[in-house]
Every structure is written in structure tokens, then in C-alpha cells.
Design an enzyme around this catalytic site. Structure first.
Site, PDB file in Angstrom:
ATOM      1  N   ARG A  51     -21.353  -8.437 -15.662  1.00  0.00           N
ATOM      2  CA  ARG A  51     -19.911  -8.485 -15.456  1.00  0.00           C
ATOM      3  C   ARG A  51     -19.474  -7.626 -14.271  1.00  0.00           C
ATOM      4  O   ARG A  51     -18.617  -8.040 -13.476  1.00  0.00           O
ATOM      5  CB  ARG A  51     -19.193  -8.052 -16.740  1.00  0.00           C
ATOM      6  CG  ARG A  51     -17.662  -8.039 -16.659  1.00  0.00           C
ATOM      7  CD  ARG A  51     -17.058  -9.236 -15.959  1.00  0.00           C
ATOM      8  NE  ARG A  51     -17.523 -10.519 -16.477  1.00  0.00           N
ATOM      9  CZ  ARG A  51     -17.439 -11.662 -15.823  1.00  0.00           C
ATOM     10  NH1 ARG A  51     -16.930 -11.699 -14.594  1.00  0.00           N
ATOM     11  NH2 ARG A  51     -17.887 -12.776 -16.363  1.00  0.00           N
ATOM     12  N   LYS A  77      -2.274  -2.600   2.270  1.00  0.00           N
ATOM     13  CA  LYS A  77      -1.837  -3.032   0.935  1.00  0.00           C
ATOM     14  C   LYS A  77      -3.069  -3.424   0.122  1.00  0.00           C
ATOM     15  O   LYS A  77      -3.357  -4.598  -0.104  1.00  0.00           O
ATOM     16  CB  LYS A  77      -0.839  -4.186   1.060  1.00  0.00           C
ATOM     17  CG  LYS A  77       0.455  -3.760   1.748  1.00  0.00           C
ATOM     18  CD  LYS A  77       1.391  -4.931   1.979  1.00  0.00           C
ATOM     19  CE  LYS A  77       2.661  -4.481   2.698  1.00  0.00           C
ATOM     20  NZ  LYS A  77       3.561  -5.616   2.996  1.00  0.00           N
ATOM     21  N   LYS A 125       7.834   3.599  10.944  1.00  0.00           N
ATOM     22  CA  LYS A 125       8.579   2.553  10.254  1.00  0.00           C
ATOM     23  C   LYS A 125      10.036   2.960  10.103  1.00  0.00           C
ATOM     24  O   LYS A 125      10.443   4.033  10.557  1.00  0.00           O
ATOM     25  CB  LYS A 125       7.924   2.261   8.905  1.00  0.00           C
ATOM     26  CG  LYS A 125       6.477   1.772   9.046  1.00  0.00           C
ATOM     27  CD  LYS A 125       5.788   1.603   7.720  1.00  0.00           C
ATOM     28  CE  LYS A 125       6.287   0.393   6.957  1.00  0.00           C
ATOM     29  NZ  LYS A 125       5.861  -0.883   7.589  1.00  0.00           N
ATOM     30  N   GLU A 180       7.288  -0.014  14.340  1.00  0.00           N
ATOM     31  CA  GLU A 180       7.898  -1.179  13.714  1.00  0.00           C
ATOM     32  C   GLU A 180       9.318  -1.341  14.232  1.00  0.00           C
ATOM     33  O   GLU A 180      10.120  -0.411  14.166  1.00  0.00           O
ATOM     34  CB  GLU A 180       7.917  -0.994  12.195  1.00  0.00           C
ATOM     35  CG  GLU A 180       8.601  -2.123  11.447  1.00  0.00           C
ATOM     36  CD  GLU A 180       8.739  -1.808   9.963  1.00  0.00           C
ATOM     37  OE1 GLU A 180       7.794  -2.114   9.222  1.00  0.00           O
ATOM     38  OE2 GLU A 180       9.781  -1.237   9.573  1.00  0.00           O
ATOM     39  N   ASP A 233       8.828  -6.931  13.041  1.00  0.00           N
ATOM     40  CA  ASP A 233       8.916  -7.104  11.598  1.00  0.00           C
ATOM     41  C   ASP A 233       9.911  -8.177  11.186  1.00  0.00           C
ATOM     42  O   ASP A 233      11.083  -8.130  11.573  1.00  0.00           O
ATOM     43  CB  ASP A 233       9.315  -5.767  10.957  1.00  0.00           C
ATOM     44  CG  ASP A 233       9.236  -5.805   9.443  1.00  0.00           C
ATOM     45  OD1 ASP A 233       8.248  -6.339   8.912  1.00  0.00           O
ATOM     46  OD2 ASP A 233      10.175  -5.302   8.794  1.00  0.00           O
TER      47      ASP A 233
END
Length: 282
Positions: free
Chosen positions: A102, A137, A169, A197, A218
């Protein structure tokens, strides 16, 4: 095993994954049902058309429990294979094979799923000149593995972490007061790679003037992206990001951007359907 990734402890990962499954007692089913000396032979097979990633890791789980196991990889990571393709043949102690099964399958299914989705995106933008990037991410603890899988699918890794490039950002801009001020501070700190960004055309010139080395455009529509690329005029690489789907990516890539980054490669890829069938030896 020759599988080595920077900043990743393969042996530690294998040991921790097996320990999670075994707990304090071990595989009580195999211990009760399977004689200690019994041996299995098996074939790991892809049930769908996939791009393979994680074969050596899967092998490592079996070898961790049966170092004398005979294992032959029939394909290589990065290969595109048809449904029904045998990926690996193995033979060894039955208890070890069943206990490791597994963990080995979970790993190769997850990584091959990422590689397969990535390959679909790479194929969709073929010929546009744009390069597909992954993102940060990722599942905590699995970033190096997941980014390895995107490479097997044909993508290029973006930042591996917070340490290898600055990415300014909207929240950084909000604290600094403006795009230009945020970039100026990063440049004064001696950071060589400064990704900025921007979500409006009027932020481009201030970012470039302050020292941006890469612009992340973006959530812009293709028409806006095309104008942004024209304005930048090749002074720095441009990257389209935000809301990129398989259906939209070709139009985005055709705007002339250098890169397209896609978070769903590591966020949303379904596991590949890979099975392992055993039979008693002798």
C-alpha cells in the site's frame, strides 16, 4: 537505490511511511495468515494511460522490508505508457511484499497522477514557446516529491521555497505601500531574483523601474496579457498565473508570455490507477 533528490531524505521518508502503517504492532493480517517463509511474485501494472513517476520510490518500500527481493523496473520515470502496461516485476518474501504494497502504490499513484496531469498541460501548449511552471501549492512534506513528478511530466520547477527567490505579492505591497517601494526594498536587500505579482497594467513600469527581474501577471484575460507582454517588451520574463485550466491554457500561452504557472498540477491531480497483482511462487 540511486534515487536522490536535493533536500529530501528518501530513506527517512520510506521509514516514516512504513512506520505510520505498521504502528507499534505491525502487519497483523500478514503475520497471522501468511507463513513466514512464503514467497510471492508480482507485477505492477498501469490500468490507464499515464506518465510514470515514482518507480524507484515504490521499489524502495519493498527493499526496505526485503533487501533480497528481486525487482525489475520495466519502464522509467517520465515514460508515457498505455493502459495495461507492466511497470515493475518483483519477487520476494510474501509478508514483506504485502506489508509494503500500500505504501508503494500510494506513492507511485500520487506522483504518476501529477506527472500525467502535467503532461496533458505541456501537450496543450506545445509549439507556443511558453514553458509550464508548477507552484508552491503542494502537500506539506511532499513538495520535493511532487515537484519531481511535475518535472517527469515535462514542466519546469518554479520556486522550491521561500528561500530561492523573492516573490512580492499583493499583501507585501499593501504593507510596503506600493509596488515600487516593495521591489526597492527587496533590491536593497541584495536579492538577485525578484518576482513581482501585478494584477494591473499600471503596476508594470513601477515594478520594472525598481528592479523586478520577473513579472507574474495575475488573473489577466488573454487580451490584457497580450498588452502586458507588449509593454514589457522582453525586458524581463513574464508569467501568466491564476485560474489556468486545461481548456484555457493554450489561449494564455499564445499571448507571448514566457511562462504559465498552474497550481492545480500539485493541488488537484487525481491518483493514477496502478495495481499490483501477486501470486505464490513455486
Amino acid at each position: 537505490m540511486t534515487f536522490v533528490l536535493d533536500r529530501f531524505d528518501t530513506n527517512g521518508f520510506v521509514a516514516a511511511t512504513l512506520a505510520e502503517d505498521l504502528g507499534d504492532i505491525g502487519d497483523i493480517t500478514s503475520a497471522a495468515v501468511i507463513p513466514q517463509s512464503a514467497r510471492f511474485a508480482g507485477v505492477m501494472t498501469s490500468r490507464d494511460a499515464i506518465t510514470v513517476a515514482g518507480l524507484e520510490l515504490a521499489e524502495a518500500f519493498f527493499r526496505a522490508l526485503d533487501p533480497a527481493a528481486t525487482i525489475e523496473r520495466l519502464v522509467e520515470d517520465g515514460d508515457r505508457v498505455a493502459a495495461g502496461t507492466a511497470l515493475m516485476q518483483l519477487s520476494g518474501l510474501a509478508r514483506a511484499m504485502l506489508t509494503a504494497e500500500r505504501s508503494a502504490l500510494n506513492t507511485i499513484q500520487h506522483l504518476s497522477g501529477i506527472a500525467t496531469m502535467t503532461r496533458a498541460y505541456v501537450d496543450r501548449i506545445m509549439g507556443t514557446g511558453a514553458t509550464l511552471l508548477d507552484t508552491r501549492k503542494t502537500i506539506p512534506g511532499l513538495r520535493v516529491l511532487e515537484k519531481y513528478a511535475t518535472r517527469m511530466g515535462g514542466a519546469t520547477n518554479h520556486r522550491m521555497g521561500l528561500w530561492d527567490a523573492a516573490m512580492i505579492k499583493d499583501n507585501h505591497v499593501a504593507v510596503a505601500g506600493s509596488v515600487g517601494e516593495a521591489v526597492r526594498r527587496a533590491a536593497e536587500a541584495g536579492i538577485a531574483s525578484i518576482i513581482v505579482e501585478v494584477d494591473r497594467i499600471d503596476q508594470i513600469e513601477p515594478a520594472l523601474a525598481a528592479g523586478a527581474t520577473h513579472l507574474l501577471l495575475d488573473n489577466m484575460e488573454p487580451s490584457t496579457l497580450r498588452g502586458a507582454v507588449t509593454l514589457v517588451g522582453g525586458r524581463v520574463p513574464t508569467e501568466a498565473s491564476g485560474g489556468v485550466t486545461l481548456e484555457k491554457i493554450r489561449a494564455i500561452a499564445e499571448t507571448g508570455v514566457t511562462y504559465v504557472s498552474v497550481g492545480r498540477l500539485t493541488q488537484s491531480a487525481p491518483a493514477a490507477d496502478i495495481g499490483l497483482d501477486f501470486q505464490m511462487e513455486g
